[in-house]
Design a protein around this motif. Sequence first.
Motif, mmCIF file in Angstrom:
data_model
loop_
_atom_site.group_PDB
_atom_site.id
_atom_site.type_symbol
_atom_site.label_atom_id
_atom_site.label_comp_id
_atom_site.label_asym_id
_atom_site.label_seq_id
_atom_site.Cartn_x
_atom_site.Cartn_y
_atom_site.Cartn_z
ATOM 1 N N VAL A 122 -15.992 -66.391 2.930
ATOM 2 C CA VAL A 122 -16.111 -65.071 2.306
ATOM 3 C C VAL A 122 -17.574 -64.649 2.269
ATOM 4 O O VAL A 122 -17.922 -63.517 2.643
ATOM 5 N N MET A 123 -18.447 -65.554 1.840
ATOM 6 C CA MET A 123 -19.872 -65.223 1.748
ATOM 7 C C MET A 123 -20.477 -64.940 3.125
ATOM 8 O O MET A 123 -21.295 -64.030 3.268
ATOM 9 N N THR A 124 -20.073 -65.691 4.138
ATOM 10 C CA THR A 124 -20.593 -65.475 5.489
ATOM 11 C C THR A 124 -20.194 -64.104 6.010
ATOM 12 O O THR A 124 -21.007 -63.404 6.633
ATOM 13 N N ILE A 125 -18.970 -63.697 5.757
ATOM 14 C CA ILE A 125 -18.514 -62.375 6.202
ATOM 15 C C ILE A 125 -19.277 -61.271 5.486
ATOM 16 O O ILE A 125 -19.705 -60.289 6.106
ATOM 17 N N VAL A 126 -19.507 -61.428 4.187
ATOM 18 C CA VAL A 126 -20.246 -60.412 3.426
ATOM 19 C C VAL A 126 -21.690 -60.317 3.914
ATOM 20 O O VAL A 126 -22.221 -59.215 4.106
ATOM 21 N N VAL A 127 -22.329 -61.447 4.150
ATOM 22 C CA VAL A 127 -23.709 -61.434 4.654
ATOM 23 C C VAL A 127 -23.746 -60.816 6.053
ATOM 24 O O VAL A 127 -24.644 -60.030 6.375
ATOM 25 N N GLY A 128 -22.767 -61.153 6.882
ATOM 26 C CA GLY A 128 -22.695 -60.560 8.223
ATOM 27 C C GLY A 128 -22.585 -59.055 8.168
ATOM 28 O O GLY A 128 -23.181 -58.343 8.983
ATOM 29 N N TYR A 137 -23.013 -51.515 10.403
ATOM 30 C CA TYR A 137 -21.856 -50.770 9.934
ATOM 31 C C TYR A 137 -22.140 -50.112 8.596
ATOM 32 O O TYR A 137 -22.826 -50.664 7.748
ATOM 33 N N ARG A 138 -21.566 -48.920 8.403
ATOM 34 C CA ARG A 138 -21.771 -48.195 7.158
ATOM 35 C C ARG A 138 -20.750 -48.567 6.098
ATOM 36 O O ARG A 138 -21.033 -48.492 4.911
ATOM 37 N N THR A 139 -19.542 -48.935 6.526
ATOM 38 C CA THR A 139 -18.506 -49.306 5.564
ATOM 39 C C THR A 139 -18.028 -50.722 5.856
ATOM 40 O O THR A 139 -17.934 -51.144 7.012
ATOM 41 N N TYR A 178 -16.251 -52.659 9.372
ATOM 42 C CA TYR A 178 -16.810 -53.923 9.858
ATOM 43 C C TYR A 178 -15.738 -55.003 9.903
ATOM 44 O O TYR A 178 -15.584 -55.709 10.889
ATOM 45 N N TYR A 179 -14.981 -55.120 8.826
ATOM 46 C CA TYR A 179 -13.968 -56.176 8.742
ATOM 47 C C TYR A 179 -12.886 -55.973 9.802
ATOM 48 O O TYR A 179 -12.495 -56.919 10.492
ATOM 49 N N LEU A 180 -12.404 -54.741 9.929
ATOM 50 C CA LEU A 180 -11.334 -54.479 10.890
ATOM 51 C C LEU A 180 -11.821 -54.556 12.338
ATOM 52 O O LEU A 180 -11.114 -55.096 13.205
ATOM 53 N N ASP A 181 -13.007 -54.041 12.620
ATOM 54 C CA ASP A 181 -13.509 -53.996 13.999
ATOM 55 C C ASP A 181 -14.113 -55.308 14.469
ATOM 56 O O ASP A 181 -13.948 -55.680 15.622
ATOM 57 N N GLN A 182 -14.826 -55.984 13.625
ATOM 58 C CA GLN A 182 -15.531 -57.194 14.040
ATOM 59 C C GLN A 182 -14.831 -58.480 13.635
ATOM 60 O O GLN A 182 -14.575 -59.338 14.463
ATOM 61 N N VAL A 183 -14.556 -58.617 12.354
ATOM 62 C CA VAL A 183 -14.027 -59.886 11.852
ATOM 63 C C VAL A 183 -12.623 -60.141 12.381
ATOM 64 O O VAL A 183 -12.360 -61.188 12.979
ATOM 65 N N LEU A 184 -11.713 -59.206 12.171
ATOM 66 C CA LEU A 184 -10.334 -59.435 12.599
ATOM 67 C C LEU A 184 -10.192 -59.452 14.118
ATOM 68 O O LEU A 184 -9.353 -60.166 14.652
#
Length: 67
Positions: A19-25, A31-33, A37-43
Motif C-alpha cells: 500500500v505504501m509503495t503504491i502511494v509513494v509511486g 498523475y493528477r488523481t 494512476y491506480y487504474l492506468d498504472q497499477v492495475l
Amino acid sequence: MLELSLKRWRRGRLCLSGVMTIVVGFHLSGYRTFKSYYLDQVLRYQRPYYPGLVSYNRFVELLPGIA
C-alpha cells in the motif's frame, strides 16, 4: 444427492508495504488523481508485483488503516 461446492471469496489482501509503495509511486508520478494512476498504472502494468492486489474501491477502503 447433489452436493454443491460453494466457495467463499475472500477479499484481496495487500500488505502494508505494498500500500505504501503504491502511494509513494503516485506522488512521484505525474498523475493528477490517484484513481487514474491506480487504474492506468497499477492495475494494468504493476499487477505482477503485488500479489493480492485489490480493486480501486477496496484500496481506498484500506487507506485509513495505514495511518
